[in-house]
Design a protein around this motif. Structure first.
Motif, PDB file in Angstrom:
ATOM      1  N   GLU A 154       0.832  -1.199   0.000  1.00  0.00           N
ATOM      2  CA  GLU A 154       0.000   0.000   0.000  1.00  0.00           C
ATOM      3  C   GLU A 154       0.871   1.256   0.000  1.00  0.00           C
ATOM      4  O   GLU A 154       0.557   2.241  -0.660  1.00  0.00           O
ATOM      5  CB  GLU A 154      -0.950   0.001   1.194  1.00  0.00           C
ATOM      6  CG  GLU A 154      -1.948   1.145   1.136  1.00  0.00           C
ATOM      7  CD  GLU A 154      -3.098   1.010   2.114  1.00  0.00           C
ATOM      8  OE1 GLU A 154      -4.040   1.802   1.995  1.00  0.00           O
ATOM      9  OE2 GLU A 154      -3.044   0.131   2.991  1.00  0.00           O
ATOM     10  N   TRP A 155       1.963   1.217   0.757  1.00  0.00           N
ATOM     11  CA  TRP A 155       2.886   2.348   0.747  1.00  0.00           C
ATOM     12  C   TRP A 155       3.515   2.522  -0.637  1.00  0.00           C
ATOM     13  O   TRP A 155       3.573   3.635  -1.176  1.00  0.00           O
ATOM     14  CB  TRP A 155       3.977   2.143   1.793  1.00  0.00           C
ATOM     15  CG  TRP A 155       5.051   3.188   1.701  1.00  0.00           C
ATOM     16  CD1 TRP A 155       6.248   3.090   1.053  1.00  0.00           C
ATOM     17  CD2 TRP A 155       5.002   4.517   2.245  1.00  0.00           C
ATOM     18  NE1 TRP A 155       6.961   4.270   1.166  1.00  0.00           N
ATOM     19  CE2 TRP A 155       6.217   5.160   1.889  1.00  0.00           C
ATOM     20  CE3 TRP A 155       4.058   5.212   2.999  1.00  0.00           C
ATOM     21  CZ2 TRP A 155       6.495   6.466   2.258  1.00  0.00           C
ATOM     22  CZ3 TRP A 155       4.346   6.524   3.381  1.00  0.00           C
ATOM     23  CH2 TRP A 155       5.551   7.131   3.012  1.00  0.00           C
ATOM     24  N   ASP A 156       3.984   1.417  -1.219  1.00  0.00           N
ATOM     25  CA  ASP A 156       4.609   1.480  -2.540  1.00  0.00           C
ATOM     26  C   ASP A 156       3.621   1.973  -3.588  1.00  0.00           C
ATOM     27  O   ASP A 156       3.982   2.748  -4.485  1.00  0.00           O
ATOM     28  CB  ASP A 156       5.150   0.105  -2.938  1.00  0.00           C
ATOM     29  CG  ASP A 156       6.349  -0.334  -2.103  1.00  0.00           C
ATOM     30  OD1 ASP A 156       6.956   0.535  -1.443  1.00  0.00           O
ATOM     31  OD2 ASP A 156       6.660  -1.539  -2.097  1.00  0.00           O
ATOM     32  N   MET A 157       2.374   1.535  -3.468  1.00  0.00           N
ATOM     33  CA  MET A 157       1.345   1.962  -4.407  1.00  0.00           C
ATOM     34  C   MET A 157       1.074   3.459  -4.270  1.00  0.00           C
ATOM     35  O   MET A 157       0.928   4.174  -5.268  1.00  0.00           O
ATOM     36  CB  MET A 157       0.056   1.170  -4.175  1.00  0.00           C
ATOM     37  CG  MET A 157      -1.032   1.441  -5.187  1.00  0.00           C
ATOM     38  SD  MET A 157      -2.512   0.426  -4.831  1.00  0.00           S
ATOM     39  CE  MET A 157      -3.458   0.712  -6.325  1.00  0.00           C
ATOM     40  N   GLY A 158       0.993   3.925  -3.026  1.00  0.00           N
ATOM     41  CA  GLY A 158       0.789   5.346  -2.795  1.00  0.00           C
ATOM     42  C   GLY A 158       1.930   6.178  -3.354  1.00  0.00           C
ATOM     43  O   GLY A 158       1.717   7.251  -3.929  1.00  0.00           O
ATOM     44  N   SER A 159       3.152   5.676  -3.204  1.00  0.00           N
ATOM     45  CA  SER A 159       4.318   6.377  -3.735  1.00  0.00           C
ATOM     46  C   SER A 159       4.268   6.421  -5.256  1.00  0.00           C
ATOM     47  O   SER A 159       4.558   7.463  -5.877  1.00  0.00           O
ATOM     48  CB  SER A 159       5.606   5.673  -3.285  1.00  0.00           C
ATOM     49  OG  SER A 159       5.731   5.703  -1.876  1.00  0.00           O
ATOM     50  N   ALA A 160       3.906   5.299  -5.863  1.00  0.00           N
ATOM     51  CA  ALA A 160       3.804   5.247  -7.323  1.00  0.00           C
ATOM     52  C   ALA A 160       2.742   6.223  -7.826  1.00  0.00           C
ATOM     53  O   ALA A 160       2.956   6.948  -8.802  1.00  0.00           O
ATOM     54  CB  ALA A 160       3.475   3.824  -7.771  1.00  0.00           C
ATOM     55  N   ARG A 161       1.610   6.251  -7.144  1.00  0.00           N
ATOM     56  CA  ARG A 161       0.537   7.164  -7.532  1.00  0.00           C
ATOM     57  C   ARG A 161       0.983   8.617  -7.391  1.00  0.00           C
ATOM     58  O   ARG A 161       0.692   9.457  -8.240  1.00  0.00           O
ATOM     59  CB  ARG A 161      -0.703   6.902  -6.685  1.00  0.00           C
ATOM     60  CG  ARG A 161      -1.914   7.721  -7.105  1.00  0.00           C
ATOM     61  CD  ARG A 161      -3.113   7.461  -6.221  1.00  0.00           C
ATOM     62  NE  ARG A 161      -3.660   6.117  -6.410  1.00  0.00           N
ATOM     63  CZ  ARG A 161      -3.627   5.177  -5.492  1.00  0.00           C
ATOM     64  NH1 ARG A 161      -3.087   5.401  -4.299  1.00  0.00           N
ATOM     65  NH2 ARG A 161      -4.153   3.995  -5.740  1.00  0.00           N
ATOM     66  N   TYR A 162       1.704   8.910  -6.331  1.00  0.00           N
ATOM     67  CA  TYR A 162       2.171  10.272  -6.067  1.00  0.00           C
ATOM     68  C   TYR A 162       3.100  10.754  -7.176  1.00  0.00           C
ATOM     69  O   TYR A 162       3.070  11.925  -7.580  1.00  0.00           O
ATOM     70  CB  TYR A 162       2.891  10.303  -4.725  1.00  0.00           C
ATOM     71  CG  TYR A 162       3.418  11.659  -4.326  1.00  0.00           C
ATOM     72  CD1 TYR A 162       2.569  12.633  -3.807  1.00  0.00           C
ATOM     73  CD2 TYR A 162       4.774  11.971  -4.459  1.00  0.00           C
ATOM     74  CE1 TYR A 162       3.046  13.878  -3.434  1.00  0.00           C
ATOM     75  CE2 TYR A 162       5.263  13.219  -4.086  1.00  0.00           C
ATOM     76  CZ  TYR A 162       4.390  14.159  -3.578  1.00  0.00           C
ATOM     77  OH  TYR A 162       4.868  15.395  -3.213  1.00  0.00           O
ATOM     78  N   PHE A 163       3.932   9.843  -7.692  1.00  0.00           N
ATOM     79  CA  PHE A 163       4.881  10.207  -8.735  1.00  0.00           C
ATOM     80  C   PHE A 163       4.354   9.922 -10.141  1.00  0.00           C
ATOM     81  O   PHE A 163       5.094   9.984 -11.120  1.00  0.00           O
ATOM     82  CB  PHE A 163       6.202   9.470  -8.513  1.00  0.00           C
ATOM     83  CG  PHE A 163       6.965   9.953  -7.316  1.00  0.00           C
ATOM     84  CD1 PHE A 163       7.558  11.207  -7.316  1.00  0.00           C
ATOM     85  CD2 PHE A 163       7.066   9.172  -6.169  1.00  0.00           C
ATOM     86  CE1 PHE A 163       8.265  11.663  -6.204  1.00  0.00           C
ATOM     87  CE2 PHE A 163       7.760   9.624  -5.053  1.00  0.00           C
ATOM     88  CZ  PHE A 163       8.352  10.883  -5.071  1.00  0.00           C
ATOM     89  N   GLY A 164       3.058   9.603 -10.240  1.00  0.00           N
ATOM     90  CA  GLY A 164       2.426   9.422 -11.536  1.00  0.00           C
ATOM     91  C   GLY A 164       2.793   8.141 -12.255  1.00  0.00           C
ATOM     92  O   GLY A 164       2.711   8.062 -13.489  1.00  0.00           O
ATOM     93  N   LYS A 165       3.164   7.114 -11.500  1.00  0.00           N
ATOM     94  CA  LYS A 165       3.544   5.839 -12.104  1.00  0.00           C
ATOM     95  C   LYS A 165       2.359   4.871 -12.134  1.00  0.00           C
ATOM     96  O   LYS A 165       1.357   5.060 -11.449  1.00  0.00           O
ATOM     97  CB  LYS A 165       4.701   5.215 -11.319  1.00  0.00           C
ATOM     98  CG  LYS A 165       5.978   6.046 -11.349  1.00  0.00           C
ATOM     99  CD  LYS A 165       7.099   5.364 -10.576  1.00  0.00           C
ATOM    100  CE  LYS A 165       8.379   6.190 -10.609  1.00  0.00           C
ATOM    101  NZ  LYS A 165       9.482   5.529  -9.839  1.00  0.00           N
ATOM    102  N   ASP A 166       2.494   3.819 -12.931  1.00  0.00           N
ATOM    103  CA  ASP A 166       1.449   2.812 -13.064  1.00  0.00           C
ATOM    104  C   ASP A 166       1.266   2.056 -11.741  1.00  0.00           C
ATOM    105  O   ASP A 166       2.234   1.584 -11.147  1.00  0.00           O
ATOM    106  CB  ASP A 166       1.837   1.831 -14.179  1.00  0.00           C
ATOM    107  CG  ASP A 166       0.768   0.774 -14.418  1.00  0.00           C
ATOM    108  OD1 ASP A 166      -0.390   0.994 -14.018  1.00  0.00           O
ATOM    109  OD2 ASP A 166       1.120  -0.278 -14.997  1.00  0.00           O
ATOM    110  N   THR A 167       0.018   1.937 -11.296  1.00  0.00           N
ATOM    111  CA  THR A 167      -0.254   1.247 -10.028  1.00  0.00           C
ATOM    112  C   THR A 167      -0.774  -0.174 -10.229  1.00  0.00           C
ATOM    113  O   THR A 167      -1.010  -0.882  -9.244  1.00  0.00           O
ATOM    114  CB  THR A 167      -1.281   2.039  -9.202  1.00  0.00           C
ATOM    115  OG1 THR A 167      -2.495   2.166  -9.951  1.00  0.00           O
ATOM    116  CG2 THR A 167      -0.749   3.429  -8.860  1.00  0.00           C
ATOM    117  N   ALA A 168      -0.943  -0.602 -11.475  1.00  0.00           N
ATOM    118  CA  ALA A 168      -1.494  -1.938 -11.751  1.00  0.00           C
ATOM    119  C   ALA A 168      -0.713  -3.076 -11.083  1.00  0.00           C
ATOM    120  O   ALA A 168      -1.322  -4.006 -10.534  1.00  0.00           O
ATOM    121  CB  ALA A 168      -1.579  -2.163 -13.266  1.00  0.00           C
ATOM    122  N   PRO A 169       0.622  -3.039 -11.104  1.00  0.00           N
ATOM    123  CA  PRO A 169       1.367  -4.142 -10.468  1.00  0.00           C
ATOM    124  C   PRO A 169       1.064  -4.271  -8.975  1.00  0.00           C
ATOM    125  O   PRO A 169       1.103  -5.376  -8.429  1.00  0.00           O
ATOM    126  CB  PRO A 169       2.831  -3.753 -10.698  1.00  0.00           C
ATOM    127  CG  PRO A 169       2.801  -2.873 -11.903  1.00  0.00           C
ATOM    128  CD  PRO A 169       1.530  -2.092 -11.771  1.00  0.00           C
TER     129      PRO A 169
END
Length: 208
Positions: A154-169
């Motif tokens: 969940e933390w990694d996903m939030g970080s990815a979302r914050y930096f505009g990266k794909d969250t699908a993985p």
């Protein structure tokens, strides 16, 4: 960084009266307070249990957990500081009893996450790397702990979302976490078992 919320899931413990130790009775009473929505009273009781059973890490862990989770709702910095300082002391005590414990590490990462959620611009740079480091260490110790998988992802996903990266993985990784929740067996009825509701919610959100 968007706020990370965990839904606490406490189990009703089915001890027989005769089989219960004083410690178990106290813990059961504290869990009952949580179920009744009396988190402050429960945290105080867990702390008293910790003082009476100084070799047990669980009371301090649960006291810290309640103080940390309640911290997400606090908007005043001075009040939040007081709340999280108390939780930190409880985590330090739990860690002194059970070092390198992934369950306690998750709570430590969550404490820092409260600060990031409170003010990402101020605390994201200060604590973001620490949170990632703690989750990486906890994962290295126990890759099968479902709470480690849930919270790290969940933390990694939030970080990815914050930096505009794909969250699908990360959505796929929640399915793995759910599988671990299905097979996970706590060391005892008193040990942490929360998190399944949260990962199910996140999987549902991923499907929207």
């Amino acid at each position: 960084m968007k706020k990370v919320l965990l839904i606490l899931s406490f189990i009703c413990f089915a001890f027989t009266v005769n089989a219960q130790t004083k410690f178990e009775k106290g813990m059961q009473k504290a869990f009952k307070l949580v179920e009744e929505g009396k988190s402050a009273a429960a945290a105080n009781l867990f702390e008293r249990i910790s003082e009476a059973a100084p070799k047990e890490w669980l009371p301090s862990y649960y006291a810290a957990q309640l103080n940390i989770m309640n911290g997400f709702a606090i908007k005043d910095k001075s009040k939040l500081t007081q709340q999280l300082d108390k939780a930190q002391k409880q985590l330090d005590h739990a860690t002194s009893i059970s070092p390198n414990n992934p369950e306690i590490m998750v709570m430590q990462a969550m404490l820092y996450t409260v600060w990031v959620a409170f003010d990402g611009a101020t605390y994201g740079m200060k604590y973001g790397a620490k949170v990632a480091e703690i989750y990486a260490k906890a994962y290295a110790i126990d890759k099968n702990n479902p709470r480690v998988l849930l919270c790290k992802n969940e933390w990694d996903m939030g970080s990815a979302r914050y930096f505009g990266k794909d969250t699908a993985p990360y959505c796929e990784a929640f399915n793995t976490a759910l599988e671990k929740f299905e097979t996970f067996k706590p060391e005892s009825a008193l040990h942490p078992s929360w998190g399944k509701d949260r990962v199910e919610y996140l999987i549902a959100e991923c499907k929207k």
